[in-house]
Design a protein around this motif. Structure first.
Motif, PDB file in Angstrom:
ATOM      1  N   ARG A 187       0.673 -16.048  -4.028  1.00 25.92           N
ATOM      2  CA  ARG A 187       1.169 -15.722  -2.691  1.00 25.92           C
ATOM      3  C   ARG A 187       1.294 -14.208  -2.557  1.00 25.92           C
ATOM      4  O   ARG A 187       2.378 -13.648  -2.629  1.00 25.92           O
ATOM      5  CB  ARG A 187       2.512 -16.415  -2.452  1.00 25.92           C
ATOM      6  CG  ARG A 187       2.415 -17.927  -2.436  1.00 25.92           C
ATOM      7  CD  ARG A 187       3.775 -18.563  -2.232  1.00 25.92           C
ATOM      8  NE  ARG A 187       4.693 -18.254  -3.332  1.00 25.92           N
ATOM      9  CZ  ARG A 187       5.932 -18.733  -3.434  1.00 25.92           C
ATOM     10  NH1 ARG A 187       6.393 -19.514  -2.475  1.00 25.92           N
ATOM     11  NH2 ARG A 187       6.694 -18.426  -4.461  1.00 25.92           N
ATOM     12  N   LYS A 188       0.153 -13.554  -2.419  1.00 18.56           N
ATOM     13  CA  LYS A 188       0.125 -12.095  -2.325  1.00 18.56           C
ATOM     14  C   LYS A 188      -1.023 -11.667  -1.427  1.00 18.56           C
ATOM     15  O   LYS A 188      -1.985 -12.403  -1.204  1.00 18.56           O
ATOM     16  CB  LYS A 188      -0.025 -11.470  -3.708  1.00 18.56           C
ATOM     17  CG  LYS A 188      -1.329 -11.820  -4.399  1.00 18.56           C
ATOM     18  CD  LYS A 188      -1.357 -11.299  -5.831  1.00 18.56           C
ATOM     19  CE  LYS A 188      -2.648 -11.735  -6.522  1.00 18.56           C
ATOM     20  NZ  LYS A 188      -2.654 -11.378  -7.952  1.00 18.56           N
ATOM     21  N   PHE A 189      -0.926 -10.452  -0.931  1.00 17.17           N
ATOM     22  CA  PHE A 189      -1.991  -9.828  -0.161  1.00 17.17           C
ATOM     23  C   PHE A 189      -2.353  -8.514  -0.835  1.00 17.17           C
ATOM     24  O   PHE A 189      -1.502  -7.844  -1.426  1.00 17.17           O
ATOM     25  CB  PHE A 189      -1.551  -9.572   1.282  1.00 17.17           C
ATOM     26  CG  PHE A 189      -1.295 -10.822   2.064  1.00 17.17           C
ATOM     27  CD1 PHE A 189      -2.347 -11.579   2.551  1.00 17.17           C
ATOM     28  CD2 PHE A 189       0.000 -11.249   2.324  1.00 17.17           C
ATOM     29  CE1 PHE A 189      -2.122 -12.727   3.279  1.00 17.17           C
ATOM     30  CE2 PHE A 189       0.246 -12.390   3.050  1.00 17.17           C
ATOM     31  CZ  PHE A 189      -0.819 -13.143   3.524  1.00 17.17           C
ATOM     32  N   SER A 190      -3.626  -8.134  -0.732  1.00 17.48           N
ATOM     33  CA  SER A 190      -4.121  -6.939  -1.403  1.00 17.48           C
ATOM     34  C   SER A 190      -4.664  -5.949  -0.384  1.00 17.48           C
ATOM     35  O   SER A 190      -5.140  -6.330   0.696  1.00 17.48           O
ATOM     36  CB  SER A 190      -5.219  -7.303  -2.408  1.00 17.48           C
ATOM     37  OG  SER A 190      -4.738  -8.216  -3.377  1.00 17.48           O
ATOM     38  N   VAL A 191      -4.597  -4.657  -0.774  1.00 12.37           N
ATOM     39  CA  VAL A 191      -5.117  -3.607   0.079  1.00 12.37           C
ATOM     40  C   VAL A 191      -5.733  -2.527  -0.798  1.00 12.37           C
ATOM     41  O   VAL A 191      -5.184  -2.172  -1.834  1.00 12.37           O
ATOM     42  CB  VAL A 191      -4.002  -3.017   0.979  1.00 12.37           C
ATOM     43  CG1 VAL A 191      -2.858  -2.454   0.168  1.00 12.37           C
ATOM     44  CG2 VAL A 191      -4.570  -1.983   1.936  1.00 12.37           C
ATOM     45  N   GLN A 192      -6.912  -2.036  -0.393  1.00  4.55           N
ATOM     46  CA  GLN A 192      -7.618  -0.979  -1.108  1.00  4.55           C
ATOM     47  C   GLN A 192      -7.356   0.342  -0.401  1.00  4.55           C
ATOM     48  O   GLN A 192      -7.607   0.474   0.802  1.00  4.55           O
ATOM     49  CB  GLN A 192      -9.123  -1.271  -1.148  1.00  4.55           C
ATOM     50  CG  GLN A 192      -9.963  -0.185  -1.789  1.00  4.55           C
ATOM     51  CD  GLN A 192      -9.746  -0.088  -3.287  1.00  4.55           C
ATOM     52  OE1 GLN A 192      -9.624  -1.113  -3.966  1.00  4.55           O
ATOM     53  NE2 GLN A 192      -9.692   1.129  -3.816  1.00  4.55           N
ATOM     54  N   LEU A 193      -6.836   1.325  -1.132  1.00  6.22           N
ATOM     55  CA  LEU A 193      -6.501   2.620  -0.561  1.00  6.22           C
ATOM     56  C   LEU A 193      -7.496   3.667  -1.036  1.00  6.22           C
ATOM     57  O   LEU A 193      -7.780   3.769  -2.238  1.00  6.22           O
ATOM     58  CB  LEU A 193      -5.075   3.030  -0.964  1.00  6.22           C
ATOM     59  CG  LEU A 193      -3.963   2.036  -0.599  1.00  6.22           C
ATOM     60  CD1 LEU A 193      -2.615   2.603  -1.005  1.00  6.22           C
ATOM     61  CD2 LEU A 193      -3.988   1.716   0.894  1.00  6.22           C
ATOM     62  N   SER A 194      -8.015   4.461  -0.103  1.00  6.49           N
ATOM     63  CA  SER A 194      -9.013   5.485  -0.389  1.00  6.49           C
ATOM     64  C   SER A 194      -8.386   6.872  -0.335  1.00  6.49           C
ATOM     65  O   SER A 194      -7.402   7.091   0.377  1.00  6.49           O
ATOM     66  CB  SER A 194     -10.163   5.395   0.623  1.00  6.49           C
ATOM     67  OG  SER A 194     -10.763   4.112   0.602  1.00  6.49           O
ATOM     68  N   PRO A 195      -8.977   7.856  -1.047  1.00  9.98           N
ATOM     69  CA  PRO A 195      -8.418   9.221  -1.046  1.00  9.98           C
ATOM     70  C   PRO A 195      -8.419   9.832   0.343  1.00  9.98           C
ATOM     71  O   PRO A 195      -9.383   9.685   1.108  1.00  9.98           O
ATOM     72  CB  PRO A 195      -9.356   9.982  -1.999  1.00  9.98           C
ATOM     73  CG  PRO A 195     -10.028   8.933  -2.816  1.00  9.98           C
ATOM     74  CD  PRO A 195     -10.142   7.732  -1.954  1.00  9.98           C
ATOM     75  N   GLY A 196      -7.334  10.509   0.688  1.00 12.55           N
ATOM     76  CA  GLY A 196      -7.253  11.231   1.944  1.00 12.55           C
ATOM     77  C   GLY A 196      -7.241  10.368   3.177  1.00 12.55           C
ATOM     78  O   GLY A 196      -7.496  10.855   4.281  1.00 12.55           O
ATOM     79  N   THR A 197      -6.926   9.075   3.041  1.00 13.25           N
ATOM     80  CA  THR A 197      -7.003   8.133   4.146  1.00 13.25           C
ATOM     81  C   THR A 197      -5.645   7.486   4.406  1.00 13.25           C
ATOM     82  O   THR A 197      -4.935   7.131   3.464  1.00 13.25           O
ATOM     83  CB  THR A 197      -8.039   7.037   3.843  1.00 13.25           C
ATOM     84  OG1 THR A 197      -9.318   7.645   3.648  1.00 13.25           O
ATOM     85  CG2 THR A 197      -8.130   6.031   4.985  1.00 13.25           C
TER      86      THR A 197
END
Length: 512
Positions: A187-197
């Motif tokens: 029971r989780k959600f994921s997010v991809q974080l990019s540099p400078g964004t």
């Protein structure tokens, strides 16, 4: 930027090469625009370090720390320049504990500005329910690689002036889970974080009263949607609440005994705020009117309250600053006392004149706009506690109070003669030292408590102290229905005795 006394063009040094940040995702201005708006002047012998912000309003992102040789030199909020001696510094940026922060090196040159390359990532999460209403539910942010927690995030209540905070993180993948669950949960959600964004997401929570608060959705905010953080970036915010309530009311008055009634009331509440780095101004307007039915009596006026409160605070620092405040309170309609059967009433004027009103069936104790109560104060405001669960402010200063009365009477029974007397009270005025303790707390997922204690000390004698203590607990039943428990205590100058009021209100609210 300017260099004191020397007409040169100050160079801007971009640390670690050219910027590759995607500034189109930012809600803040581009980095160079932020720098051009910074009012700091660089004096001789100093340079400036500038860490750009990706989100608005300024102050939403965690402070960065500047160290030299292992010792902390200063801290500041992204989007504001810091003046430093020339030299090499370690800059710690990000959310979480010290070991989780992003460590960068900055070289500060005299007369120049060094801008940090924004190669970290920013994340904003709006916590909402299925109706897209913000809810004060919490979540936990975990690193996808090792499962390390970066702390708790929270939803907000916009009507309380709260802000969605921004996470600053190392680029990578992160999981959003319910508080206390591990990285292995399904029971989780994921997010991809990019540099400078800057990445913005909506986290949808099942907020029905009988639910367990499960996360039921996680999706990017549409391009056309204005985030709650952006909406609070404007220095001026205003919100109006229209509500109706059913009250069970007990009024404790030692002169006339306890009274219990059922009231139907309508309230209009408006709060307008002006909030910048240095200035905070708030105007609160309340108009509440209702009808009351006491057992054995005819329908009569119930609650009748008109109030305006204004406060201004100049922030010398984030936690302390002088304040100026004013309060105006009154009633809109007259108040009548009815007698059945008719009674003789002895009226005692403030001038000493006494007369008898024979066979009285109805007597006006307070006309419209009487009394008019004015309170003013000036002093120092201190933010004692600032956290998600508890906020507390303490104000100490010089205060004044005026009670302007015209044809204001209190009815009581003379214990010696058994006669019913209507005694007139005149206007009063007092000055002294004032203290205010203002608190709001979250006691649970759906429970909030607001409390304000206001005391005016006019002499060394405690009998000359006058105060009001207002408390309200709000229990959210649905998105628009609340159960309010009100408990107020007051000691006025003219009456010199305690008056208590308790209310249980089922309130139906609509925000605009």
């Amino acid at each position: 930027m300017k260099y004191s006394g020397v007409p040169i063009l100050v160079a801007v040094l971009l640390v670690c090469g050219s910027s590759s940040a995607d500034e189109s995702t930012w809600t803040a201005d581009p980095a160079n625009a932020q720098l051009s708006h910074d009012p700091s002047l660089i004096p001789k012998g100093k340079g400036m370090l500038f860490v750009p912000a990706m989100s608005v309003p300024l102050g939403n992102e965690p402070s960065f720390y500047v160290q030299q040789n292992g010792a902390r030199i200063t801290s500041a909020t992204p989007g504001r320049g810091v003046l430093l001696d020339p030299g090499s510094y370690d800059v710690l940026i990000g959310s979480g504990i010290i070991s989780q922060l992003i460590r960068k090196t900055a070289h500060v040159i005299e007369g120049h500005t060094t801008m940090m390359k924004p190669d970290w990532a920013a994340l904003v999460i709006d916590v909402i329910d299925a109706s897209r209403t913000s809810v004060n539910e919490s979540y936990e942010l975990l690193d996808a690689d090792g499962g390390e927690t970066y702390g708790l995030g929270f939803g907000i209540e916009e009507e309380r002036g709260e802000r969605v905070r921004t996470w600053l993180l190392k680029p990578g993948t992160y999981h959003i889970v319910r508080v206390g669950e591990s990285v292995t949960t399904i029971r989780k959600f994921s997010v991809q974080l990019s540099p400078g964004t800057l990445t913005q997401r909506n986290l949808v929570v099942d907020s029905n009263p009988n639910s367990t608060g499960d996360f039921i959705g996680f999706y990017p905010q549409p391009r056309m949607q204005t985030s709650r953080a952006e909406r609070t970036a404007s220095p001026i915010t205003s919100q109006t609440e229209l509500s109706g309530s059913v009250q069970a009311n007990t009024s404790q008055q030692t002169a006339s005994g306890d009274q219990t009634s059922v009231n139907l009331a309508v309230q209009i509440f408006n709060r307008t705020r002006y909030n910048t780095d240095r200035d905070f101004a708030s105007i609160r307007i309340i108009l509440e009117e209702g009808a009351s039915k006491v057992e054995g009596e005819d329908l009569s006026k119930g609650v009748d309250r008109a109030e305006v409160r204004a406060t201004y605070i100049y922030r010398v620092s984030p936690r302390i600053g002088p304040y100026l405040r004013g309060v105006l309170q009154s009633n809109v309609f007259p108040t009548d006392r009815r007698f059945s059967p008719p009674r003789d009433l002895i009226r005692i004027r403030k001038s000493g004149i006494i007369d008898t009103l024979r066979g009285t069936t109805e007597f006006t104790t307070t006309p419209s706009l009487s009394p008019i109560t004015l309170r003013e104060g000036v002093g120092i405001n201190s933010q004692v506690i600032r956290s998600f669960g508890l906020n507390m402010d303490l104000r100490l200063g010089i205060g004044a109070r005026q009670d302007v009365r015209s044809d204001f009477f209190e009815i009581s029974t003379n214990p010696a003669t058994g006669n019913i007397e209507a005694r007139e009270f005149g206007s009063t005025s007092s000055t002294g030292l004032e203290a205010l303790l203002i608190m709001d707390a979250r006691l649970g997922r759906y429970i909030n408590l607001d409390s304000e204690f206001d005391i005016l000390v006019t002499s060394r004698q405690a009998d000359d102290w006058f105060f009001t203590w207002e408390n309200r607990m709000r229990i959210a039943l649905t998105s628009f229905i609340n159960l309010d428990i009100v408990a107020d205590l007051e000691r006025e100058q003219a009456l010199r005795r305690l008056q208590g009021r308790e209310q249980l209100l089922l309130r139906f609210s609509r925000f605009f």
